[in-house]
Scaffold this motif. Structure first.
Motif, PDB file in Angstrom:
ATOM      1  N   TYR A 185      38.756  41.826 -14.511  1.00 21.15           N
ATOM      2  CA  TYR A 185      39.239  43.072 -13.917  1.00 21.15           C
ATOM      3  C   TYR A 185      40.731  43.023 -13.616  1.00 21.15           C
ATOM      4  O   TYR A 185      41.310  44.012 -13.206  1.00 21.15           O
ATOM      5  N   LEU A 186      41.313  41.840 -13.743  1.00 26.19           N
ATOM      6  CA  LEU A 186      42.691  41.684 -13.284  1.00 26.19           C
ATOM      7  C   LEU A 186      43.678  42.044 -14.379  1.00 26.19           C
ATOM      8  O   LEU A 186      43.382  41.927 -15.569  1.00 26.19           O
ATOM      9  N   SER A 187      44.863  42.466 -13.942  1.00 28.53           N
ATOM     10  CA  SER A 187      45.929  42.715 -14.900  1.00 28.53           C
ATOM     11  C   SER A 187      46.629  41.390 -15.180  1.00 28.53           C
ATOM     12  O   SER A 187      46.283  40.352 -14.617  1.00 28.53           O
ATOM     13  N   SER A 188      47.631  41.456 -16.032  1.00 32.53           N
ATOM     14  CA  SER A 188      48.373  40.236 -16.343  1.00 32.53           C
ATOM     15  C   SER A 188      49.041  39.684 -15.090  1.00 32.53           C
ATOM     16  O   SER A 188      49.222  38.481 -14.937  1.00 32.53           O
ATOM     17  N   MET A 189      49.355  40.587 -14.176  1.00 31.97           N
ATOM     18  CA  MET A 189      49.945  40.183 -12.895  1.00 31.97           C
ATOM     19  C   MET A 189      49.025  39.201 -12.165  1.00 31.97           C
ATOM     20  O   MET A 189      49.477  38.165 -11.664  1.00 31.97           O
TER      21      MET A 189
ATOM     22  N   GLU B 298      52.690  25.697  -8.288  1.00 33.50           N
ATOM     23  CA  GLU B 298      53.191  25.235  -6.993  1.00 33.50           C
ATOM     24  C   GLU B 298      52.308  24.136  -6.408  1.00 33.50           C
ATOM     25  O   GLU B 298      52.791  23.199  -5.779  1.00 33.50           O
TER      26      GLU B 298
ATOM     27  N   VAL C 179      53.360  21.014  -8.031  1.00 30.49           N
ATOM     28  CA  VAL C 179      54.584  20.482  -7.439  1.00 30.49           C
ATOM     29  C   VAL C 179      54.253  19.731  -6.153  1.00 30.49           C
ATOM     30  O   VAL C 179      54.758  18.624  -5.908  1.00 30.49           O
TER      31      VAL C 179
ATOM     32  N   VAL D 260      52.758  16.417  -7.095  1.00 32.46           N
ATOM     33  CA  VAL D 260      53.774  15.471  -7.557  1.00 32.46           C
ATOM     34  C   VAL D 260      54.531  14.902  -6.359  1.00 32.46           C
ATOM     35  O   VAL D 260      54.786  13.696  -6.276  1.00 32.46           O
ATOM     36  N   TYR D 261      54.823  15.777  -5.389  1.00 33.55           N
ATOM     37  CA  TYR D 261      55.536  15.339  -4.189  1.00 33.55           C
ATOM     38  C   TYR D 261      54.727  14.282  -3.442  1.00 33.55           C
ATOM     39  O   TYR D 261      55.234  13.215  -3.087  1.00 33.55           O
TER      40      TYR D 261
ATOM     41  N   THR E  85      44.158  48.427 -10.482  1.00 26.62           N
ATOM     42  CA  THR E  85      43.171  47.945 -11.445  1.00 26.62           C
ATOM     43  C   THR E  85      42.059  48.960 -11.632  1.00 26.62           C
ATOM     44  O   THR E  85      41.570  49.160 -12.742  1.00 26.62           O
TER      45      THR E  85
ATOM     46  N   LEU F 144      61.162  24.637  -4.508  1.00 26.54           N
ATOM     47  CA  LEU F 144      60.363  23.740  -5.361  1.00 26.54           C
ATOM     48  C   LEU F 144      61.269  22.768  -6.102  1.00 26.54           C
ATOM     49  O   LEU F 144      61.011  21.556  -6.166  1.00 26.54           O
TER      50      LEU F 144
ATOM     51  N   LEU G 189      61.404  18.668  -5.778  1.00 24.88           N
ATOM     52  CA  LEU G 189      61.218  17.728  -6.886  1.00 24.88           C
ATOM     53  C   LEU G 189      62.451  16.847  -7.052  1.00 24.88           C
ATOM     54  O   LEU G 189      62.343  15.631  -7.216  1.00 24.88           O
TER      55      LEU G 189
ATOM     56  N   VAL H 261      62.582  14.318  -4.202  1.00 20.46           N
ATOM     57  CA  VAL H 261      61.541  13.298  -4.198  1.00 20.46           C
ATOM     58  C   VAL H 261      61.739  12.337  -5.368  1.00 20.46           C
ATOM     59  O   VAL H 261      61.484  11.131  -5.251  1.00 20.46           O
TER      60      VAL H 261
END
Lengths: 120, 520
Positions: free
Chosen positions: A88-92, A103, A106, A109-110, B3, B48, B52, B55
């Motif tokens: 039902y979702l758009s590309s957004m 994120e 990230v 990784v941190y 939607t 972000l 990175l 770190v």
């Protein structure tokens, strides 16, 4: 009363789950062979004695791992509603989740690089 | 909404009728939102990237685990500067974005600019202190950037959910900033205290929001506007429940801005957290919190005027009185400034309670002038260093003999305190008189009288400080460590602007009037 009809399926679910739980517990209680000993009947608690003074020393690394687990586990939990409603979702909607996952990576990784995942 | 429309559109026979066989491109629908969100997106991406970067460099064995904090401060300032330019660049007059959860108007962009500039300046003045206190973990600066991002979201939020999330984002960062000196038990205690009281107030906020949602069935400010613009509240059977919801929300708000009697955390947190974090707490977040809550309260103000004015005046007078009288006994400089900020919050609430365009305008004018003055004062606190008291928290005695050892610093302190007091040839005078005039304009005579009398009391301790500086002989002459170059530059900038905006306050008066008009 008319509005409560919407909740009928939830009521049904409640009754079925109570019934099923009673059935499973009752069956294992009445039909199973029970030979209790101290190890079996004691509470299991990840390598600790559950009945002692709670004010003892506790390795902080347990907390760290637990907190990291909760963070990543809960954040990945967002994936379930997203994947169910993806059609039902758009590309957004799609790219928002991609951004979220990026994120999260990230953050991972941190955590990895500062050595929070190393036990020793 | 979009939607639903989209699926409807896909299935409807009109589609082929209209000759629209291509699927709609939804990147276009949100194009304006992206454009408006560019500063936030830039800031988030840089956070972000900086995480990175630091770190990988900071934990690199080949480079020998370098300390990157000095480098990172410069990068943060650069990031914030580019964010400032991006905010400046946005040109849309007023826009609701992302299903009306965020608003972009003149108010939000101006407050964001002020926020970013204040953060840059507070980073510049606290740079030396960060290095001196050996806050070597780079997360400190990343968290400041995160807090600024949260505050920027807060300024734009137009839905109770986005408001709550933004408040949580900024306050979680502030809790960690308070506790960032890990080897000091005081700092840890400050962080914990701040965390517990802050989460308590967040719970109250959530409670108020859930009551509002339960009564109205919506969380959006736009819908609140639509719901409450036509009908009077007298006919509305849930009015008492809305009153309670608004009371819970306002108590949460008073916690966050440290208005008495919810101020207990602020002197302790100011005193015990590292001075560089205190500077940030003291200068930056207030204006964003005020903006966000003005947006909520402005919707409901017309319907609940009697109770609202009483609540606001009660808290305002409490803060003014507590701030003025308790500060008389304070020996430590940071505690004193914390209490003085509580009393200034009282004046801001007095301006708020007058419920007029002039009131909101004078609130913003007061806030901006207060930010300028406190920037000046905190840079003085950060540069009152002698060889013996380098690592200690400063007491009032450290101000003694400063007029002999560093005359320029002494004069700047004098001017800043006079401006806080509201003595005429300085900008603080205009700020205070605007507040009192707007209160008198709404016939709040008695509260204005109490506030004026308390401001007389509070001028006592400012004058006492000036007496310590200029008229008391200290036994041993101590020599100041020379003030940091950039810090002194900012101090003198603040000093001149305090004098300049007395002579010509038009710039800020016009700016604040434009900002206030966005709310009415």
């Amino acid at each position: 009363m008319f509005f409560l009809m919407d909740y009928f399926s939830i009521l049904l679910l409640l009754f079925v789950s109570i019934g099923l739980a009673c059935l499973i517990l009752g069956a294992s209680y009445f039909l199973g062979i029970q030979l209790p000993d101290t190890e079996k009947s004691s509470v299991y608690e990840c390598g600790f004695d559950p009945y002692e003074d709670s004010r003892n020393k506790f390795d902080v690394r347990f907390y760290l791992i637990a907190i990291l687990f909760i963070i990543f586990d809960l954040e990945v939990l967002f994936l379930f509603p997203w994947s169910v409603s993806l059609s039902y979702l758009s590309s957004m909607g799609f790219w928002t989740m991609m951004d979220f996952l990026f994120e999260l990576t990230v953050g991972f990784v941190y955590v990895w690089k500062i050595g929070a995942l190393e036990w020793e | 909404m979009i939607t639903e429309f989209y699926t409807f559109f896909e299935k409807s026979p009109f589609k082929s009728f209209l000759g629209l066989n291509t699927t709609m491109d939804f990147s276009l629908v949100h194009q304006n939102c992206f454009k408006m969100f560019l500063p936030e997106i830039f800031l988030a991406t840089s956070i972000l990237t900086l995480t990175l970067y630091s770190v990988f460099i900071g934990s690199s064995r080949n480079l020998g685990y370098p300390l990157i904090i000095k480098n990172l401060i410069k990068l943060c300032i650069l990031t914030l500067f580019i964010t400032f330019l991006l905010i400046n660049n946005s040109s849309v007059f007023s826009l609701l974005a992302y299903q009306n959860t965020f608003v972009f108007d003149l108010l939000s962009s101006n407050v964001k600019q002020i926020l970013v500039v204040a953060t840059i300046l507070s980073l510049v003045i606290s740079e030396d202190s960060v290095v001196r206190q050996q806050i070597n973990n780079f997360e400190y600066l990343i968290l400041i950037l995160c807090a600024v991002l949260g505050l920027m979201f807060l300024v734009s939020s137009y839905d109770t959910l986005s408001l709550y999330l933004a408040i949580e984002m900024q306050s979680l960062c502030l809790y960690v900033l308070a506790a960032s000196k890990k080897d000091s038990s005081l700092s840890t205690e400050a962080g914990l205290k701040y965390f517990i009281l802050g989460s308590f107030s967040s719970a109250l906020l959530l409670f108020g929001i859930s009551l509002l949602y339960g009564v109205t069935g919506t969380t959006n400010f736009d819908n609140f506007h639509l719901l409450f613009s036509g009908i009077g509240f007298d006919n509305f059977s849930f009015a008492p429940l809305i009153e309670k919801a608004l009371l819970a929300i306002s108590v949460a708000f008073f916690f966050k801005i440290a208005a008495a009697p919810f101020h207990m955390w602020s002197p302790d947190v100011y005193e015990a957290s590292p001075t560089s974090s205190t500077v940030f707490f003291a200068i930056v977040p207030k204006i964003a919190l005020f903006t966000a809550f003005l947006r909520i309260f402005q919707i409901f103000f017309s319907g609940f005027e009697e109770i609202f004015v009483i609540v606001l005046i009660f808290f305002s007078l409490c803060s003014v009185i507590v701030g003025s009288f308790v500060a008389l006994r304070q020996k430590r400089l940071k505690r004193l400034l914390a209490y003085s900020s509580i009393s200034h919050v009282g004046y801001l609430l007095l301006a708020f309670s007058s419920n007029s365009l002039e009131g909101v305008q004078s609130l913003y004018f007061y806030l901006i002038i207060y930010m300028l003055t406190s920037l000046c004062l905190w840079s003085i606190v950060l540069s009152l260093n002698t060889k013996s008291n380098l690592m200690k928290n400063k007491t009032l005695l450290d101000l003694g003999s400063i007029s002999h050892s560093n005359a320029a610093l002494g004069f700047t302190t004098l001017v800043a305190f006079f401006s806080l007091m509201g003595v005429p040839p300085l900008a603080g005078f205009f700020a205070k008189i605007e507040v009192f005039l707007s209160a008198l304009g709404s016939s709040l005579y008695f509260p204005a009288l109490i506030a004026i009398l308390s401001s007389v009391v509070s001028s006592f301790y400012y004058v006492r400080l000036i007496k310590t500086m200029y008229f008391e002989k200290k036994e041993e002459e101590t020599s100041c460590i020379p003030v940091n170059h950039s810090c002194s530059l900012i101090m003198s900038l603040c000093l001149f602007s305090l004098i300049y905006f007395f002579i010509n306050p038009n710039f800020f008066l016009l700016l604040t009037q434009k900002m206030a008009l966005c709310l009415f």
